[in-house]
Design a protein around this motif. Structure first.
Motif, PDB file in Angstrom:
ATOM      1  N   LEU A 133     -31.981  30.559  31.665  1.00 42.12           N
ATOM      2  CA  LEU A 133     -31.434  31.145  30.440  1.00 42.12           C
ATOM      3  C   LEU A 133     -29.929  30.911  30.347  1.00 42.12           C
TER       4      LEU A 133
ATOM      5  N   GLN B  92     -28.181  28.642  27.405  1.00 46.62           N
ATOM      6  CA  GLN B  92     -27.130  29.154  26.528  1.00 46.62           C
ATOM      7  C   GLN B  92     -25.874  28.299  26.614  1.00 46.62           C
TER       8      GLN B  92
ATOM      9  N   ILE C 230     -33.315  31.896  22.784  1.00 43.30           N
ATOM     10  CA  ILE C 230     -32.448  32.592  23.735  1.00 43.30           C
ATOM     11  C   ILE C 230     -32.551  34.102  23.567  1.00 43.30           C
TER      12      ILE C 230
END
Length: 547
Positions: A236, A240, A257
């Motif tokens: 993650l 991002q 996200i």
């Protein structure tokens, strides 16, 4: 029965009413009080409890003791605290009951928890309550030091509910006497690397089967689930970083996200309350979700990416990664040290805000109708030189020449000294600035250094037991995780969260029914464990140096 076998046992040709001898001393204060062996437990105890029940308070005590004897380690300790406070029962009663309970560890930890909160609520009794808590902690420590693993398994002292209770109380009252023991950590290692079920893990441990501890990760072990979650969190953070650098205008990617971070937040909220996730961890997860929600809202409207929220959410994601690495033996103690120092910094920031607000309000009230002028580089006599040498010129300010001060003195200090308002304002401002310099840069900074040094000493002194406590809580959290990592685990995490909210319990406790023969064997094992503890305690007492 919660206090072991009672009555005549034909197979052993003995009666177990000897466990009730303490009742005649603790309750009636008449050691010669006779008990009919043919009576049942309740029929034998109630005459003792009601022997001195002449008034209403003693009736309450009798009913309370009857309930405590009937429930054992599941007694409502909150209702017993007022009786302790008023002196109607003594702490020695709980010490005697701990050795007679069918779950001595849970009873001792429940009593320690009661005395811990009584020490905080009743300062006049704090010394006695801390001493009583220390006795129960010492009891648990010595009990585990002399307890063989086979008897612990036979007595069912490490069932699912007891393990969760012990780990939760260790975090609440800062007592690692049970969770830091070798037997408990052996069981946690077996659960961590092989089977989430404590019963099966204990059997494998006694059989000498280490599970997957020597052959790599098991397919569905808590260790596998935990590290899959860490890999997902790292993914993650990487996603991002890529989206904010190359695809910042893609609303679809920001939606992914947001779903990903929401899954981690639900997973944190659904975790059992065993001391692994704190309130600050929940706040960090919520901040990540709120940041991603606002970013998605702005990007979907065709506006510029809020780079401040992007940076804050990235920082919080790496903080979650650091939290997951706390179970690593090599870097876990260092992570605990960092988190402890961060907690000290949070407390320092609270005091800093208070002092800053205090001096800001004082200076604003003083200069609300006048402007200030910097005089640090102008010569105003030896005082200017002294201030520059001690603090520096940055604190030398005075009222400006064109301030809105009137010629007629309006300040109390001006009327008292027959000076102008300008002189009075400058004098009071110098005093406030001097106090601010002493309070914020000197007092608070030295306080922060001393606090961090004390925290470093405390953490390093107790790093082994605290690391074992954190590891045990992580095991209990990881074994409840779904087999799939986030965000694929979101449906199961929502179900766990719903069950936790509906049941209003700290975490799931798997219960199992036992036959009467298993209960009898378990109580016999507990009696043997208590006997081992008493023997070791007597030996330690005999080995003391005579003074």
């Amino acid at each position: 029965h919660p206090f072991g076998e009672q009555g005549f046992i034909p197979s052993r040709q003995v009666n177990c009413h000897s466990n009730l001898m303490f009742c005649s001393i603790a309750f009636s204060q008449e050691p010669a009080f006779e008990i009919d062996e043919a009576q049942s437990l309740k029929e034998a105890l109630m005459p003792i409890l009601r022997l001195f029940s002449l008034g209403d308070p003693t009736e309450v005590v009798a009913r309370t003791l009857e309930t405590m004897l009937a429930t054992g380690h599941q007694a409502d300790f909150d209702n017993l605290a007022p009786l302790l406070r008023t002196g109607q029962i003594s702490s020695m009663l709980f010490e005697e009951l701990a050795t007679c309970s069918a779950r001595p560890l849970r009873f001792a930890l429940g009593s320690a928890n009661m005395f811990h909160w009584m020490a905080a609520q009743y300062p006049m009794m704090a010394k006695d309550c801390r001493a009583a808590k220390h006795w129960f902690e010492k009891f648990c420590e010595d009990f585990m030091a002399s307890a063989p693993m086979a008897l612990l398994h036979q007595g069912k002292l490490f069932d699912d509910g007891s393990i969760a209770f012990m780990v939760r109380k260790a975090a609440e009252i800062n007592s690692n006497c049970v969770v830091a023991s070798n037997a408990f950590q052996e069981l946690m290692e077996q659960i961590w690397s092989s089977d989430p079920d404590p019963e099966k893990a204990m059997r494998n441990l006694l059989a000498g089967d280490r599970g997957s501890a020597d052959r790599g990760l098991a397919r569905s072990s808590p260790m596998t689930r935990h590290y899959l979650g860490l890999v997902s969190c790292a993914g993650l953070a990487a996603t991002q970083l890529y989206v904010s650098s190359s695809q910042r205008e893609s609303a679809a990617l920001w939606s992914v996200i947001l779903l990903w971070s929401s899954s981690f937040t639900v997973q944190t909220l659904a975790a059992p309350s065993v001391g692994y996730f704190t309130a600050s961890d929940i706040v960090v997860s919520v901040v990540i979700v709120l940041s991603h929600t606002y970013i998605l809202r702005q990007v979907s409207r065709g506006k510029e990416l809020p780079r401040d929220l992007d940076s804050v959410s990235s920082l919080c994601l790496f903080a979650n990664l650091l939290k997951g690495l706390i179970v690593e033996p090599h870097i876990g103690p260092l992570v605990m040290l960092v988190l402890g120092i961060v907690n000290d910094i949070q407390q320092y920031i609270y005091l800093l805000f208070f002092f800053a607000a205090c001096f800001f309000c004082s200076l604003r009230a003083l200069f609300h109708d006048s402007a200030g002028a910097f005089i640090g580089e102008a010569w105003h006599g030896p005082l200017t030189l002294l201030v520059n040498a001690v603090w520096g010129p940055q604190i030398l300010w005075a009222s400006a020449e064109h301030s809105e001060l009137t010629d007629e003195p309006t300040l109390f200090f001006a009327g008292l000294t027959y000076a102008t308002d300008e002189v009075a304002v400058n004098a009071v401002a110098n005093v406030i600035v001097m106090l601010a310099v002493f309070a914020i840069p000197i007092l608070l900074m030295n306080l922060l250094v001393a606090k961090m040094a004390a925290s470093y000493s405390d953490i390093m002194a107790n790093v082994d037991s605290e690391f074992k406590r954190v590891f045990a809580s992580c095991v209990l959290v990881a074994r409840e995780l779904p087999r799939l990592p986030a965000p694929l685990s979101l449906p199961w995490d929502l179900q766990r969260l719903a069950r936790k909210v509906v049941s209003k319990s700290p975490g799931p406790e798997r219960t199992s029914t036992r036959r009467q023969g298993e209960v009898a064997r378990g109580q016999l094992a507990v009696s043997q464990l208590v006997g081992l503890w008493e023997a070791n305690a007597s030996l330690q007492h005999l080995k003391r140096v005579v003074t």
